[in-house]
Design an enzyme around this catalytic site. Structure first.
Site, PDB file in Angstrom:
ATOM      1  CE  LYS A  14       9.125  25.757   1.916  1.00 14.86           C
ATOM      2  NZ  LYS A  14       9.200  26.885   1.055  1.00 14.86           N
ATOM      3  NE  ARG A  90       7.713  34.643   3.041  1.00 13.21           N
ATOM      4  CZ  ARG A  90       7.371  34.041   1.930  1.00 13.21           C
ATOM      5  NH1 ARG A  90       7.331  32.723   1.872  1.00 13.21           N
ATOM      6  NH2 ARG A  90       7.056  34.742   0.867  1.00 13.21           N
ATOM      7  N   GLY A 211       8.265  32.443  -8.333  1.00 13.51           N
ATOM      8  CA  GLY A 211       7.639  33.764  -8.463  1.00 13.51           C
ATOM      9  C   GLY A 211       8.773  34.752  -8.694  1.00 13.51           C
ATOM     10  NE  ARG A 240       2.888  33.258  -8.834  1.00 12.98           N
ATOM     11  CZ  ARG A 240       3.610  33.633  -7.794  1.00 12.98           C
ATOM     12  NH1 ARG A 240       3.619  34.885  -7.401  1.00 12.98           N
ATOM     13  NH2 ARG A 240       4.350  32.763  -7.137  1.00 12.98           N
ATOM     14  CG  ASP A 282      12.318  23.605 -12.977  1.00 16.63           C
ATOM     15  OD1 ASP A 282      13.418  23.912 -13.477  1.00 16.63           O
ATOM     16  OD2 ASP A 282      12.184  23.241 -11.793  1.00 16.63           O
ATOM     17  CG  PHE A 283      13.532  29.435 -16.146  1.00 15.21           C
ATOM     18  CD1 PHE A 283      12.298  29.741 -15.601  1.00 15.21           C
ATOM     19  CD2 PHE A 283      13.992  30.215 -17.199  1.00 15.21           C
ATOM     20  CE1 PHE A 283      11.541  30.792 -16.097  1.00 15.21           C
ATOM     21  CE2 PHE A 283      13.250  31.270 -17.693  1.00 15.21           C
ATOM     22  CZ  PHE A 283      12.017  31.554 -17.142  1.00 15.21           C
ATOM     23  NE  ARG A 284      15.876  22.999 -11.737  1.00 16.03           N
ATOM     24  CZ  ARG A 284      15.727  22.795 -10.445  1.00 16.03           C
ATOM     25  NH1 ARG A 284      16.733  22.326  -9.741  1.00 16.03           N
ATOM     26  NH2 ARG A 284      14.583  23.020  -9.840  1.00 16.03           N
ATOM     27  N   GLY A 332      17.680  33.528 -10.985  1.00 23.50           N
ATOM     28  CA  GLY A 332      18.691  34.590 -10.954  1.00 23.50           C
ATOM     29  C   GLY A 332      20.061  34.070 -10.528  1.00 23.50           C
ATOM     30  CD  GLU A 333      20.429  32.513  -5.323  1.00 26.99           C
ATOM     31  OE1 GLU A 333      20.842  31.403  -4.942  1.00 26.99           O
ATOM     32  OE2 GLU A 333      19.618  33.196  -4.649  1.00 26.99           O
ATOM     33  CD  GLU A 385      12.993  35.112   0.586  1.00 29.35           C
ATOM     34  OE1 GLU A 385      11.912  35.677   0.494  1.00 29.35           O
ATOM     35  OE2 GLU A 385      13.278  34.081  -0.046  1.00 29.35           O
TER      36      GLU A 385
HETATM   37  P1  ADP Z   1      10.499  29.607  -5.314  1.00 30.62           P
HETATM   38  O1  ADP Z   1       9.927  30.914  -5.719  1.00 30.62           O
HETATM   39  O2  ADP Z   1       9.566  28.457  -5.492  1.00 30.62           O
HETATM   40  O3  ADP Z   1      11.239  29.614  -3.996  1.00 30.62           O
HETATM   41  P2  ADP Z   1      13.149  29.295  -6.490  1.00 30.62           P
HETATM   42  O4  ADP Z   1      13.747  30.586  -6.076  1.00 30.62           O
HETATM   43  O5  ADP Z   1      13.632  28.054  -5.863  1.00 30.62           O
HETATM   44  O6  ADP Z   1      11.570  29.342  -6.447  1.00 30.62           O
HETATM   45  O7  ADP Z   1      13.358  29.199  -8.090  1.00 30.62           O
HETATM   46  C1  ADP Z   1      12.886  28.134  -8.841  1.00 30.62           C
HETATM   47  C2  ADP Z   1      13.332  28.333 -10.288  1.00 30.62           C
HETATM   48  O8  ADP Z   1      14.773  28.400 -10.343  1.00 30.62           O
HETATM   49  C3  ADP Z   1      12.906  27.228 -11.208  1.00 30.62           C
HETATM   50  O9  ADP Z   1      12.439  27.769 -12.441  1.00 30.62           O
HETATM   51  C4  ADP Z   1      14.200  26.484 -11.467  1.00 30.62           C
HETATM   52  O10 ADP Z   1      14.247  25.924 -12.727  1.00 30.62           O
HETATM   53  C5  ADP Z   1      15.229  27.573 -11.400  1.00 30.62           C
HETATM   54  N1  ADP Z   1      16.555  26.963 -11.234  1.00 30.62           N
HETATM   55  C6  ADP Z   1      17.505  26.888 -12.169  1.00 30.62           C
HETATM   56  N2  ADP Z   1      18.583  26.254 -11.730  1.00 30.62           N
HETATM   57  C7  ADP Z   1      18.345  25.876 -10.479  1.00 30.62           C
HETATM   58  C8  ADP Z   1      19.095  25.160  -9.487  1.00 30.62           C
HETATM   59  N3  ADP Z   1      20.319  24.713  -9.722  1.00 30.62           N
HETATM   60  N4  ADP Z   1      18.504  24.977  -8.295  1.00 30.62           N
HETATM   61  C9  ADP Z   1      17.262  25.444  -8.043  1.00 30.62           C
HETATM   62  N5  ADP Z   1      16.511  26.121  -8.945  1.00 30.62           N
HETATM   63  C10 ADP Z   1      17.040  26.334 -10.147  1.00 30.62           C
END
Ligand code: ADP
Length: 402
Positions: A14, A90, A211, A240, A282-284, A332-333, A385
């Site tokens: 990336k 990185r 993570g 994990r 995936d949290f979605r 978190g966001e 980052e």
């Molecule tokens: P990584 O550690 O792979 O970079 P991310 O920081 O992108 O991961 O976080 C992925 C997680 O954030 C997933 O569980 C996803 O469901 C959650 N998430 C929730 N809402 C969103 C969104 N709108 N866009 C991206 N990720 C989201």
């Protein structure tokens, strides 16, 4: 000054090209499936998105394609490669060798190679990316920015495992922590937002994504973090397990006829919220399934939230207080349900959030979701980052790093 930020994975690369005068991204993208059939480069600039499907047998070929894309007349972002003033890489693991970002030299490279065995999933790929850049752009200065460096300020009581001290010395077995670049960025942004001297701040940063890790940042310096010797430790994650009684390994190995390696793979890839829910990592997907009444999805979210809460509580104890709680990364966001659940029943600590503000979609800036009566500022801060890597690279190249 223009800086190319490179994040090389085992089959991916990336990148972002950042104009440091405005700190704006002028091109970004990534190569997927390097070394595998069906490799693809996705490249984005203000002129739009370009997809190039071409064989990329190795990272060097991938990097050359990226550079060609960057200078392409139709979809490029710069006229020639000479406009790239420096490259920031990185790098996941610094072991105990580097407590800050460094300019790339042969000596540095030697140490990185020696540390590769500490992060076998990431370091060999990081090294491939660096070597490819060195070959293709031999006269461009390069800096290495380590995920572990921000955590190097942890005191021995936080990084030591209670194992034979000789094994710590001989084999470097200790807590290192990861996501340091993100914890550093969001804690620094929080300090600016709080508007008081860094020395007077007590911040808990929650990087919750694929993570997840949580850090205690006292006076602007990391004093503890939830990930450990590897990124498997801490709170449960997408796939994990997070912290687990190590004796489970022996028991599972016997029951499932696993080797130690199988056990570690299992804990890395088949556990976490995916394992508990049986739905998704995936949290979605999880929040949707939970809203539809899926009990295991509810349980997985509950386990995740409970562990995040426990880490926050333990870091408040470690710092004897808290001024600010920060949420960042994908979950978190974006996942307001998780933020709400984490901050529920935290009034003993002076933490409360405004329900409506919490549900507002993030707009890419700092979002203050603190409740009116909250003694602690609760902030959602989008992590960046790549920008930290570019800033540190610029400082090193200009000789301003302290
Ligand atoms: P990584 O550690 O792979 O970079 P991310 O920081 O992108 O991961 O976080 C992925 C997680 O954030 C997933 O569980 C996803 O469901 C959650 N998430 C929730 N809402 C969103 C969104 N709108 N866009 C991206 N990720 C989201």
């Amino acid at each position: 000054m223009k800086i190319l930020v490179v994040n090389a994975g085992s089959s991916s690369l990336k990148y972002q090209l950042i104009d440091m005068d405005t700190e704006s991204v002028i091109a970004k993208g990534g190569c997927e499936r390097i070394g595998i059939r069906g490799s693809k480069l996705t490249h984005k600039t203000s002129r739009g998105e370009t997809n190039i499907e071409q064989d990329m047998p190795n990272h060097k070929v991938a990097l050359k394609l990226v550079l060609d894309a960057l200078v392409n007349e139709k979809y490029g972002a710069i006229k020639s490669m000479s406009e790239i003033d420096a490259v920031g890489h990185r790098v996941v693991h610094s072991a105990e060798d580097f407590n800050r970002s460094v300019l790339l030299t042969d000596e540095v490279m030697k140490k990185c190679r020696a540390n590769a065995e500490l992060a076998p999933l990431h370091m060999p790929a990081n090294i491939l990316g660096i070597e490819a850049c060195r070959e293709v752009m031999p006269s461009t200065p390069m800096a290495l920015v380590f995920d572990t460096a921000f955590h190097s300020t942890m005191p021995p009581r936080a990084y030591m495992y209670a194992i034979d001290y000789n094994d710590y010395k001989e084999y470097k077995v200790r807590r290192y922590g990861f996501h340091g670049t993100s914890h550093k960025y969001v804690s620094q942004e929080a300090i600016k937002y709080l508007g008081k001297p860094a020395e007077e701040t007590k911040i808990v940063t929650c990087h919750l994504g694929g993570g997840s890790s949580i850090s205690a940042v006292l006076g602007g310096k990391c004093v503890d973090t939830s990930m450990g010797f590897t990124p498997l430790a801490g709170v449960p994650m997408g796939t994990r397990s997070g912290d687990i009684d190590p004796a489970v390994l022996e028991y599972l190995a016997a029951k499932k006829h696993y080797t130690i390696l199988d056990c570690v793979n299992y804990l890395n890839k088949q556990c976490g919220v995916a394992g508990v829910s049986g739905v998704s990592s995936d949290f979605r997907d999880l929040t949707k399934a939970a809203a539809e009444g899926n009990e295991r999805a509810k349980l997985a979210i509950d386990v995740f939230v409970y562990n995040v809460k426990k880490y926050i509580g333990s870091y408040i104890a470690a710092m004897n207080g808290i001024d600010c709680l920060v949420f960042t990364a994908g979950i978190g966001e974006n996942t307001w349900q998780v933020r709400r659940a984490v901050c529920e029943d935290m009034n003993f600590f002076g933490i409360s959030i405004d329900a409506l503000k919490n549900e507002q979609k993030n707009d890419g800036t700092i979002h203050d979701i603190s409740g009116a009566d909250s003694k602690v500022k609760v902030l959602v801060i989008p992590t960046n980052e790549e920008l930290v890597i570019a800033r540190e690279t610029k400082e090193l190249v200009e000789g301003k790093a302290n």
